[in-house]
Design a protein around this motif. Structure first.
Motif, PDB file in Angstrom:
ATOM      1  N   LEU A 146       0.829  -1.206   0.000  1.00  0.00           N
ATOM      2  CA  LEU A 146       0.000   0.000   0.000  1.00  0.00           C
ATOM      3  C   LEU A 146       0.866   1.259   0.000  1.00  0.00           C
ATOM      4  N   ARG A 149       2.339   2.661  -3.311  1.00  0.00           N
ATOM      5  CA  ARG A 149       1.446   3.357  -4.246  1.00  0.00           C
ATOM      6  C   ARG A 149       1.659   4.869  -4.109  1.00  0.00           C
ATOM      7  N   ILE A 152      -2.663   5.739  -1.414  1.00  0.00           N
ATOM      8  CA  ILE A 152      -3.324   4.525  -0.923  1.00  0.00           C
ATOM      9  C   ILE A 152      -4.746   4.467  -1.457  1.00  0.00           C
ATOM     10  N   GLU A 163      -5.923   9.822   3.660  1.00  0.00           N
ATOM     11  CA  GLU A 163      -4.580   9.483   3.167  1.00  0.00           C
ATOM     12  C   GLU A 163      -3.479   9.765   4.191  1.00  0.00           C
ATOM     13  N   ARG A 167      -1.306   6.812   6.059  1.00  0.00           N
ATOM     14  CA  ARG A 167       0.143   6.684   5.870  1.00  0.00           C
ATOM     15  C   ARG A 167       0.888   6.748   7.202  1.00  0.00           C
TER      16      ARG A 167
END
Length: 179
Positions: A146, A149, A152, A163, A167
């Motif tokens: 994840l 990317r 996410i 987000e 994170r």
């Protein structure tokens, strides 16, 4: 049928609480999806089959939905089964609605650290067949995937809302797993 499946005793995360959380997230974006009925059905069925250790739970959930939905509009059934399979979280969803279903399923990553940690503990309970090392490796691989990317979340709504917290939570968890 759904209530019984989500109430199975081995479920600690993939239970009715998860579905209720997902439905609450769906309520926030219902006006943004193209086919609200298909998205809601995908949410209800995306974890209906959950056998610890099986790698095809989503595929089995999609097959069960297809069986249950016999006689419904084939286009609706195809859309729902596609979105259920999207929740494997390996490939990019092929539809805009699929992006919402995936984001809804991952929304718990962007909750408070305490909620994130509680969800992580519940997920661990569902995988008691794995050794601590094997579970840590699988968890690390998923979370690291994840994090590689660019984002996410696939939709602007979930990016804006979750987000940053997701994170931060994942980074914190990865540090804990590595320790």
């Amino acid at each position: 049928m759904l209530q019984a499946a989500y109430g199975e005793p081995h479920r600690h995360y993939h239970d009715m609480g998860h579905i209720e959380f997902c439905l609450a997230q769906f309520d926030r974006v219902v006006d943004r999806v193209q086919s609200p009925a298909a998205v809601e059905l995908a949410i209800w069925f995306h974890d209906v089959v959950h056998q610890p250790g099986n790698t095809d739970n989503e595929v089995a959930s999609a097959a069960l939905f297809r069986e249950w939905a016999a006689g419904l509009d084939p286009a609706l059934v195809d859309a729902v089964t596609s979105m259920i399979v999207d929740t494997i979280h390996r490939d990019r969803p092929s539809t805009a609605d699929g992006h919402y279903v995936v984001d809804i399923d991952l929304a718990s990553l962007g909750q408070s650290w305490e909620s994130f940690q509680s969800a992580s503990e519940a997920l661990r309970l569902e995988q008691d067949d794995l050794s601590p090392a094997a579970y840590a490796a699988a968890q690390h691989a998923f979370l690291d995937g994840l994090m590689t990317r660019p984002k996410i979340y696939r939709t602007p709504y979930f990016q804006d809302r979750y987000e940053g917290t997701a994170r931060a939570n994942i980074n914190r968890m990865l540090k804990n797993v590595a320790a």
